[in-house]
Structures are given as structure tokens and as C-alpha cells.
Design an enzyme around this catalytic site. Structure first.
Site, short mmCIF file in Angstrom:
data_model
loop_
_atom_site.label_atom_id
_atom_site.label_comp_id
_atom_site.label_asym_id
_atom_site.label_seq_id
_atom_site.Cartn_x
_atom_site.Cartn_y
_atom_site.Cartn_z
N ASP A 140 84.50 -14.20 12.41
CA ASP A 140 84.00 -15.27 13.26
C ASP A 140 82.69 -15.74 12.62
O ASP A 140 82.12 -15.05 11.79
CB ASP A 140 83.81 -14.81 14.71
CG ASP A 140 83.72 -16.02 15.66
OD1 ASP A 140 83.53 -17.16 15.17
OD2 ASP A 140 83.83 -15.83 16.89
C1 BGC Z 1 83.57 -19.18 17.82
C2 BGC Z 1 84.92 -19.36 17.17
C3 BGC Z 1 84.95 -20.64 16.41
C4 BGC Z 1 83.83 -20.63 15.37
C5 BGC Z 1 83.77 -21.87 14.53
C6 BGC Z 1 82.44 -19.34 16.81
O1 BGC Z 1 81.22 -19.39 17.47
O2 BGC Z 1 83.49 -17.93 18.42
O3 BGC Z 1 85.93 -19.33 18.13
O4 BGC Z 1 86.20 -20.81 15.81
O5 BGC Z 1 82.60 -20.51 16.05
O6 BGC Z 1 83.34 -22.96 15.25
#
Ligand code: BGC
Length: 728
Positions: free
Chosen positions: A256
Site C-alpha cells: 500500500d
Molecule cells: C489506500 C489504497 C490506495 C492507495 C493509492 C492508500 O492510501 O489505502 O487503498 O489504493 O492509497 O491511492
């Protein structure tokens, strides 16, 4: 129908082809690997911008482009920042939230959703769409409940598989997230989850396992939180152990954004592709120095020094190259499409298919004939909702409000709007636009104007709920309480005192308290419906579509009724090392499993949802013996009302004599059946070992114990219509 069959066939072929190693692809990867330098290999394992990672220009290996997900394709951001790139060609179709999809209990709609949103991703030049999210709803307060698929592992597993297959049929990878145990947002980077093996395997992992083994998903995103004191994005036990070894996942584990925190663990703990919010995980000091990511220069140096082995490096590269072969380097993917009338129709169909009719006293719905006057109240009748919620926020090419949808559906009717309350006056989203929906009136005046408007109304429809604002169904923040914001409870009481036949439309992605439930005639669960919000809602309110959605999670009456009530459970206790410890002491008793085992009556039970028709269930029958591990349960269902409609027939299994403590019953099958008035259809379920097994903590494996079971078939978890015992 023919088109649908062809689609299913092509998906089946696609899945069959992912289950087996594709020799051609593996040979091509060998060839690339043999030509790549150490630097080039490391160069494809980390971000080069907010949402892309580098290719190898010298060898013609293209960049890999990811984007959120899961409800549509996120607008373009700046290369090095999450701020809007101010493009004018990146507005898309906003699809209903995944909770709405889960509420449809319709696998065909999930396949349609995936195919449709995947086409938009392809058109926008994306190789990986960051979704679906399948974390289990453990507490109604969890900020991302609206992005996930409810409280039940079987439902989430069944619904995510066709969604994934649909996306990937376009040559765009799905990225199932967040693996695993991201069940709340408070302290999400610093919370260590303490959960029993049994709850982990029975509740929190099944959807991910299905995504891998049945959906053939090409990428998985690690979660921000920790498990066994190690961050999930480089957690050896979870990633190398369960995901890659036990389940045979052959795709890419993506961190993530900013989810990696340790060089050694990033190198060895199963992470393949590192994306970031800042350098070094959470360290905001040094911005966007991609070469400082754990899987960039630090990894390269470790490899050069012989600290890390090349076998692991090659495995990571092979996985990333495999993802590229399946997506950006696949010879036979098309070009996709975006904002087509077909996609809008898909969004509308999914939306109306997932709306849940919660209460319908005196048959107040659907609206009858052409009413002379309909009064629509509530801010959510006009508020755009595709924006908001954080990373899943969208720039929708259009978003029909519930007010406009109703006006369009009722051409001969005077539709009067009064706002009744005011939340945040502005709506922001990626700096691309700011809507000012502020109203100069005081809250007293807003309410008195609303009450004055009721005069002579044939129908009163109040559209309220949450709104994806911070702490109201939004990533990064949990909800602060279980009630409705902006004084809505009091306003609803006052309106209902004048019009007890009022209909409350609840916009939310998580359950909310409804202390006034007995004072209103109708309640409709609207979710967040995307571009076609107003049309999908009007379809259901007017009866053009007979509602068939069923709740994918329980609405408890009060927060105190929930399985998660102590600070130890949520949000956890702060330890000396600045890590929060969250104890999942409720074990497997999450959602209806909890309420049923404790005899707590909910506001609305899991699986609940009404229709404009009625269905009668005949007697459930079980086949006389288990053949090749399988047993069949069948039940006739008749539409006994006046209108055609679909019923979600649910199968729960109860273990009558287990050696371990088991829930009262667990969902193990469902079918959505369409029936004309008077028509009878027979629903058939196949039960196998999996359906009766529990996770045996001593054996570290699933166990199916011989004995007597009961198959309970019904219209909701609290509305079982017929049952039959069987031996397995
Ligand atoms: C989120 C993800 C997301 C990623 C990219 C993160 O903060 O938890 O679900 O895909 O950001 O935007």
C-alpha cells in the site's frame, strides 16, 4: 443472453489459462531476465511516480501504470503528488460502491461491474486497477466499510471473484486489497492486530483466498497495519507463507502507498513492488526520492554486498514481468472505452440491483400512479457523492442527483425540494472543482421551511445519511459515532410527526442508528450509487425496478450491541513502542455470527431486504447421500405477489454436533432467482466439504467433521423459511 454466455466462456478460458503457468510467457520472462542488469532488475520493483513504476527502456519493457479503484478510475494526479494534474479528459463513469455491489448478491452484476470498470481503466491507459477491497466489516465505525463487501466471508468471496475476472478480461489487473486485517482506519499504520488463527482463516482470509484461487487475481495489495508485530506489506508469514506458498499466488504483491517500513523485511518478506506516499514509508521529511525506497537503492546495495540473494530478486522480477505480460505487454488487449451510454446503463443496473428496501409499512412504496406533489427533503438529495472518501474519490463525468432522478422519472408531478439541514457547505475533490452548496438559512429556518413544504404532499421522501466526508465513510478516519450527523435524528422525528408515512432514504456505506424507525413508513438503503445515482434510485422508488438487494452487513440497534466494544478490541491499547495493540477477542463472532450467538436482536439483520412482491418457500430437500464429497439441497420458491421480481435465496449451515464452538449458522450458498407473478422456480445448492468445515487451530488446517448438519434456507439470516437435516 448469448453475449453473456460468450463473456462467461471467455472468462472461464482466461481463468483456466491463469491457473497453469503459461510456458510462452515464462520463456519470454526468462529471456528478459537474462538480458537485464542488476540495476534494471531493481529498477522495476518500485515506484517512479505516485502511481507508476518504471520499465526498462533499453529492452522495450514499458512502464506499469496503476490507479485507484475500486469504484471507477481515479483522476490523474501530479507525477510526484496526490494533487490533481488538472487534466480535462479524465472524468469517468462513477460506479456504485462495492457495498452496493455486495448488496446485490448478484454474481452476474459483479462480472458486469468488473468488465465495465476495466474497460474504463484500459481506455485511461491503466494496467492495474487498485481494487476490489474485501476486508471484513468488523465495526460499523470503520471508515472504509463503504469500499468493502460487508461482514460475511462467503459473500465477499463469491462477489469479488467475478468482479476480478471481469476487470482482468480486459488485460487490466485487479489488485485485491488490503491483505489483510485492515478493519479500521484509526492508527492504521501503527496498529498490530492480535487475532486467533481460527478467526484469521474463517473470517478475514477467505475472500482473499478466493480472489487468488478462484478469481486468478494478478496482484494483491498489502495492508497498512501489522500482524504478529510485522507490517503486512512485508510480512513473511502472510506473504511468503500463506499467500504465495499455501495459496500458490503467482502475481505481484504491491505495497500500500507508504506501507513498507523496513529494508530487510521489504527485501525478504514477500513484497514485490513498492509504492509510496513518502520515502521510507511514513517519513514525510524527504519527498518522492524514489531511489530511496526500500526496494530501490537500499536493496541494490544489499544485493551488491551479498546480503540479499539473487534468487529472491529474480522471483520478484519474474512476478512483475509476469504482471506486465498479462497487462501492458499483452499482445491482445484492446483499447477499452469510457463514459459510454453502455457504462452508464451498467452503473444504473448495478445501482438499482443493490438498493435495499429495508422497511415498507402499508406498502408505501412504490410511488403509485402519477402523484400530484412529491416533497423531497434532505441534503443528500442534491449532494454529489462520487467525490469524497479519499483514494476512491472520483471525478464523475456526470452524477445525477436523487432529486433530478425523481424529477425525470415523474414528469407529470410537482417535485418540491427543501434541504431541511445543512452539512459541510463545500465539496472538494482533487482541486478540480469546488461546489458551493451552502445555504444562508439558519438550521431553524431550514427545518421550518421543510415542514411548511409538506402541505398537500402525496409523498414525503427524506434523503439523508452520511456523505463520504471525513469521519462519515472515509478512508483514513473512522466514524466518531453511530448516529446520523447534522441533527438528522431530530429533524426526521419532527417531519415524521407531521407525516408518519414519510420515506427515509439512507445514503451510507455502513450501518447507522435509526432511533425513529417505528415513526416512518419506508426506509431505503441507497449506498453511494455513482454517476447514475438519481436514476437508479428513481427506478426503485417508482417501481420500474422491483428492489432485490439484501444487506451485506447487520445494522445493530446500538453500538453497544456490536461485537467490538472495548478499547482493547478497538482501536487498541498503545504500547511502549508506539504500536497500538488491537485484540480481536470476539474471535469468529463477527457480524450476524455475534448477534445470533448472543441472542441480540438487530435493527436489520444480515441478508434482510424487502421486495414489492412476496415469495413463498416450499420444503427444502437434501439429496439422500453424499456423492463424491457433494450433497445437493433444493428448494422451490414461488412469486406469490402481483409483480415480477428477484429473490436472493440464502443457504445457511448449522453444525449440530461439533467438537468446537461454532456459530449458530453460517452463510454457505445463495442464488438470485427471477420469478414472474405466480411462477415457481427451484433453487439448487451444492454443499461440499468446504461448506461444513472449520479451521482447526491444532492441525493448522481445515477440518470437516462427520455428523449431523442442518441446511437452513431463507430470505434473510433472521427469516429462515425452511430447513432440512443431513448427514455428512
Ligand atoms: C489506500 C489504497 C490506495 C492507495 C493509492 C492508500 O492510501 O489505502 O487503498 O489504493 O492509497 O491511492
Amino acid at each position: 443472453m448469448k453475449k453473456h454466455l460468450l463473456f462467461c466462456l471467455s472468462m472461464a478460458l482466461l481463468i483456466a489459462s491463469c491457473a497453469q503457468p503459461d510456458n510462452d510467457i515464462e520463456k519470454r520472462i526468462d529471456n528478459y531476465l537474462s538480458q537485464m542488469t542488476l540495476e534494471e532488475k531493481v529498477g522495476i520493483l518500485h515506484a517512479q511516480s505516485k502511481f507508476s513504476s518504471a520499465g526498462v527502456p533499453r529492452l522495450g519493457i514499458p512502464e506499469l501504470w496503476t490507479d485507484d479503484g475500486p469504484h471507477g478510475v481515479r483522476p490523474e494526479t501530479l507525477w510526484d503528488a496526490f494533487a490533481s494534474a488538472q487534466w480535462t479528459n479524465d472524468s469517468v463513469t462513477a460506479y456504485p460502491s462495492l457495498t452496493c455491489l455486495a448488496a446485490s448478491w448478484d454474481r452476474d452484476l459483479a462480472a458486469l461491474y468488473g468488465k465495465s470498470v476495466g474497460e474504463e481503466a484500459l481506455y485511461r491507459g491503466k494496467d492495474v486497477l487498485l481494487g476490489p477491497g474485501v476486508n471484513i466489516m468488523r465495526t460499523p465505525l470503520g471508515g472504509r466499510g463503504f469500499e468493502y463487501m460487508g461482514e460475511d466471508p462467503f459473500l465477499a468471496a463469491e462477489m469479488c471473484v467475478p468482479y476480478i475476472q471481469g476487470i482482468q478480461s480486459n488485460g487490466v489487473a485487479a489488485c485485491v486489497k488490503h491483505f489483510c486485517l485492515n478493519n479500521h482506519e484509526v492508527n492504521r499504520h501503527t496498529v498490530n492486530v492480535n487475532v486467533s488463527d481460527r478467526a484469521l482463516h474463517e473470517i478475514y482470509l477467505p475472500a482473499f483466498k478466493a480472489a487468488v484461487q478462484k478469481g486468478g487475481v494478478w496482484s494483491v495489495m498489502g495492508a497498512y497495519n501489522l500482524y504478529e508485530d510485522v507490517h503486512c506489506c512485508h510480512n513473511d508469514a502472510l506473504l511468503n507463507g500463506i499467500l504465495k506458498h499455501d495459496w500458490g499466488f503467482d502475481g505481484v504483491l504491491v505495497s500500500d502507498w507508504g506501507g513498507a517500513h523496513d529494508g530487510e523485511q521489504a527485501a525478504r518478506g514477500g513484497l514485490d513492488l513498492e509504492f509510496g506516499t513518502h520515502t521510507n514509508g511514513l517519513d514525510a521529511g524527504k519527498k518522492d526520492a524514489y531511489e530511496d525506497f526500500y526496494l530501490a537503492n537500499p536493496y541494490l546495495e544489499g544485493l551488491r554486498a551479498g546480503i540479499y540473494d539473487e534468487e529472491t530478486l529474480n522471483d520478484k522480477c519474474r512476478r512483475v514481468l509476469r504482471l506486465m505480460m498479462r497487462t501492458s505487454m499483452s499482445g491482445d488487449r484492446g483499447f477499452g472505452s469510457m463514459n459510454s451510454p453502455e457504462h452508464w446503463a451498467d452503473a444504473r443496473r448495478i445501482g438499482s440491483g443493490g438498493i435495499v428496501l429495508l422497511r415498507n409499512e402499508g406498502g408505501v412504496l412504490p410511488l403509485k400512479g402519477t402523484p400530484a406533489k412529491v416533497v423531497v427533503l434532505g441534503e443528500n438529495a442534491i449532494k454529489p457523492m462520487a467525490v469524497g472518501g479519499s483514494s476512491s474519490s472520483l471525478k464523475a463525468q456526470h452524477e445525477t442527483s436523487i432529486l433530478d432522478g425523481l424529477k425525470a422519472a415523474l414528469p407529470g408531478t410537482e417535485v418540491v425540494y427543501e434541504r431541511a439541514y445543512q452539512g459541510e457547505p463545500f465539496i472538494t475533490g482533487y482541486n478540480y472543482s469546488l461546489y458551493d452548496i451552502s445555504d444562508p438559512r439558519s438550521s431553524e429556518k431550514l427545518l421550518s421551511d421543510a415542514i411548511a413544504a409538506l402541505d398537500g404532499a402525496d409523498y414525503v421522501i427524506f434523503v439523508g445519511g452520511l456523505n463520504k466526508g471525513k469521519t462519515r465513510d472515509c478512508e483514513g478516519k473512522d466514524r466518531l459515532d453511530y448516529g446520523l450527523p447534522y441533527g438528522q435524528d431530530e429533524i426526521v422525528e419532527k417531519i415524521a410527526a407531521v407525516r408518519p408515512d414519510m420515506i427515509f432514504v439512507n445514503v451510507s456505506g455502513s450501518p447507522v442508528a435509526m432511533p425513529w424507525i417505528n415513526n416512518v413508513a419506508g426506509i431505503v438503503q441507497a449506498w453511494y450509487l455513482g454517476s447514475e445515482t438519481g436514476n437508479a434510485m428513481a427506478d426503485v422508488l417508482t417501481g420500474r425496478v422491483n428492489p432485490s438487494g439484501k444487506l451485506p452487513f447487520t445494522f445493530p440497534k446500538a453500538l453497544e450491541d456490536c461485537p467490538v466494544t472495548t478499547p482493547e478490541q478497538y482501536p487498541g491499547i498503545l504500547g511502549e513502542d508506539e504500536i497500538w495493540q488491537s485484540y480481536y477477542t470476539e474471535g469468529i463472532y463477527v457480524g450476524y455470527r455475534w448477534y445470533e450467538s448472543r441472542g441480540i436482536e438487530p435493527l436489520f439483520a444480515f441478508g434482510h431486504g424487502l421486495s414489492y412482491t412476496t415469495f413463498e418457500y416450499g420444503k427444502a430437500k437434501a439429496s439422500s447421500r453424499v456423492m463424491k464429497d457433494k450433497l445437493q439441497i433444493s428448494v422451490p420458491v414461488t412469486n406469490t405477489g402481483d409483480v415480477a421480481g428477484a429473490e436472493v435465496v440464502q443457504l445457511y449451515i448449522a453444525d449440530k454436533e461439533a467438537s468446537v464452538d461454532r456459530p449458530v449458522k453460517e452463510l454457505k450458498g445463495f442464488e438470485k432467482i427471477w420469478l414472474e407473478p405466480g411462477q415457481t422456480g427451484t433453487v439448487k445448492f451444492t454443499i461440499d466439504r468446504e461448506a461444513i468445515s472449520f479451521y482447526d487451530e491444532e492441525a493448522h488446517d481445515w477440518k470437516a467433521e462427520k455428523g449431523v448438519f442442518e441446511a437452513l434456507v431463507g430470505a434473510a439470516s433472521d427469516d429462515i423459511r425452511t430447513s432440512v437435516e443431513f448427514n455428512y
